[in-house]
Design a protein around this motif. Structure first.
Motif, short mmCIF file in Angstrom:
data_model
loop_
_atom_site.label_atom_id
_atom_site.label_comp_id
_atom_site.label_asym_id
_atom_site.label_seq_id
_atom_site.Cartn_x
_atom_site.Cartn_y
_atom_site.Cartn_z
N LEU A 3 4.04 -4.47 -0.72
CA LEU A 3 4.10 -3.10 -0.22
C LEU A 3 2.90 -2.28 -0.68
N VAL A 4 2.46 -2.50 -1.91
CA VAL A 4 1.28 -1.79 -2.41
C VAL A 4 0.09 -2.04 -1.48
N LYS A 5 -0.11 -3.29 -1.13
CA LYS A 5 -1.23 -3.64 -0.23
C LYS A 5 -1.07 -2.97 1.13
N GLU A 6 0.15 -3.01 1.66
CA GLU A 6 0.40 -2.43 2.98
C GLU A 6 0.21 -0.92 2.98
N GLU A 7 0.77 -0.26 1.98
CA GLU A 7 0.66 1.21 1.93
C GLU A 7 -0.79 1.66 1.74
N MET A 8 -1.55 0.92 0.93
CA MET A 8 -2.95 1.28 0.76
C MET A 8 -3.74 1.03 2.04
N SER A 9 -3.35 0.01 2.80
CA SER A 9 -4.02 -0.20 4.09
C SER A 9 -3.69 0.95 5.04
N HIS A 10 -2.47 1.47 4.97
CA HIS A 10 -2.10 2.63 5.79
C HIS A 10 -2.91 3.86 5.36
N PHE A 11 -3.05 4.03 4.05
CA PHE A 11 -3.86 5.14 3.55
C PHE A 11 -5.27 5.05 4.14
N LEU B 5 7.87 0.94 -9.56
CA LEU B 5 9.03 0.04 -9.59
C LEU B 5 8.68 -1.29 -10.25
N ILE B 6 7.46 -1.78 -10.02
CA ILE B 6 7.01 -3.01 -10.67
C ILE B 6 6.95 -2.81 -12.19
N VAL B 7 6.36 -1.70 -12.60
CA VAL B 7 6.20 -1.41 -14.04
C VAL B 7 7.55 -1.19 -14.71
N ALA C 160 13.77 6.06 -2.14
CA ALA C 160 12.67 5.46 -1.39
C ALA C 160 13.12 5.11 0.04
N ALA C 161 14.32 4.58 0.18
CA ALA C 161 14.84 4.23 1.50
C ALA C 161 14.92 5.47 2.39
N LEU C 162 15.41 6.56 1.83
CA LEU C 162 15.59 7.77 2.62
C LEU C 162 14.24 8.39 3.02
N ILE C 163 13.30 8.40 2.10
CA ILE C 163 11.97 8.92 2.42
C ILE C 163 11.34 8.10 3.54
N GLU C 164 11.49 6.80 3.48
CA GLU C 164 10.95 5.93 4.53
C GLU C 164 11.68 6.17 5.86
N GLU D 263 1.13 8.16 1.98
CA GLU D 263 0.88 6.72 1.83
C GLU D 263 0.48 6.39 0.39
N GLN D 264 -0.31 7.26 -0.20
CA GLN D 264 -0.72 7.05 -1.59
C GLN D 264 0.50 7.13 -2.52
N LYS D 265 1.38 8.08 -2.27
CA LYS D 265 2.58 8.22 -3.11
C LYS D 265 3.52 7.03 -2.92
N ALA D 266 3.59 6.51 -1.71
CA ALA D 266 4.40 5.31 -1.47
C ALA D 266 3.85 4.13 -2.26
N THR D 267 2.53 4.05 -2.33
CA THR D 267 1.89 3.01 -3.14
C THR D 267 2.27 3.19 -4.60
N SER D 268 2.20 4.42 -5.08
CA SER D 268 2.54 4.72 -6.48
C SER D 268 3.99 4.39 -6.79
#
Length: 193
Positions: free
Chosen positions: A58-66, A41-43, A113-117, A31-36
């Motif tokens: 997505l950053v907010k969602e992934e951190m909530s999952h973490f 991608l934003i940067v 990213a799509a495949l990892i998800e 979840e942390q890596k998904a956030t990263s």
């Protein structure tokens, strides 16, 4: 729906059940890596406004999952372990050659990213259906839909920003490549291992 060419061996769940603490630690770091990834991608591609908007959410969602995974770890009297090397992702990112135009680089990153998800979604489905730990089975069932949405979002962006026909060809090639990787994994208590 996910298009994966090789399903995970169901016996992987038996490995997971022998060390729930390890899978939870691995999941937390996923979840942390998904956030990263979303932040990266934003940067890297700030000019794609719609992508930036979706990655911010997505950053907010992934951190909530973490946090949700970390809360389960704490509730069970454990502490978050150390991050481990993710051989699945390391092997996966070797598929596309380095370089190319910015658009090509973006499309490749979106396809990874799509495949990892997609693989995470498939693994979460297995856990939701086969774990004897009903609390965790329910937890993974609830997260499964989220992973599926992320998969379709990333794939949709790849098709939007790249040439759809080329993207679909690359996607099928990546799926074939991933099936070779996954055939040698599934022997550890890791989300992708």
């Amino acid at each position: 729906m996910l298009g994966l060419k090789l399903p995970t061996d169901p016996r992987w769940v038996n490995i997971v059940e022998k060390n729930i603490e390890e899978i939870l630690t691995d999941h937390a770091f996923c979840e942390q890596k998904a956030t990263s990834t979303a932040i990266s991608l934003i940067v890297s591609f700030p000019e794609y406004t719609e992508l930036v908007q979706e990655m911010t959410a997505l950053v907010k969602e992934e951190m909530s999952h973490f946090k949700m995974v970390h809360d389960i770890i704490i509730k069970r009297g454990w502490t978050l372990g150390r991050d481990r090397r993710d051989d699945y992702v390391i092997q996966l990112i070797k598929f596309f050659p380095k370089g190319g135009s910015r658009t090509t680089q973006l499309v490749h990153r979106l396809l990874y990213a799509a495949l990892i998800e997609a693989r995470s979604c498939e693994r979460f489905r297995l856990l939701s259906e086969a774990l004897e730990d009903k609390e965790l089975a329910t937890f993974y069932r609830n997260l499964m839909a989220s992973e599926a949405n992320h998969y379709t979002m990333f794939l949709g962006f790849a098709r939007k920003y790249g040439n759809k026909k080329e993207v679909d060809t690359k996607w099928q090639q990546l799926l074939e490549y991933e099936s070779e990787i996954i055939s040698n994994l599934g022997k550890t208590e890791a989300i992708h291992g």
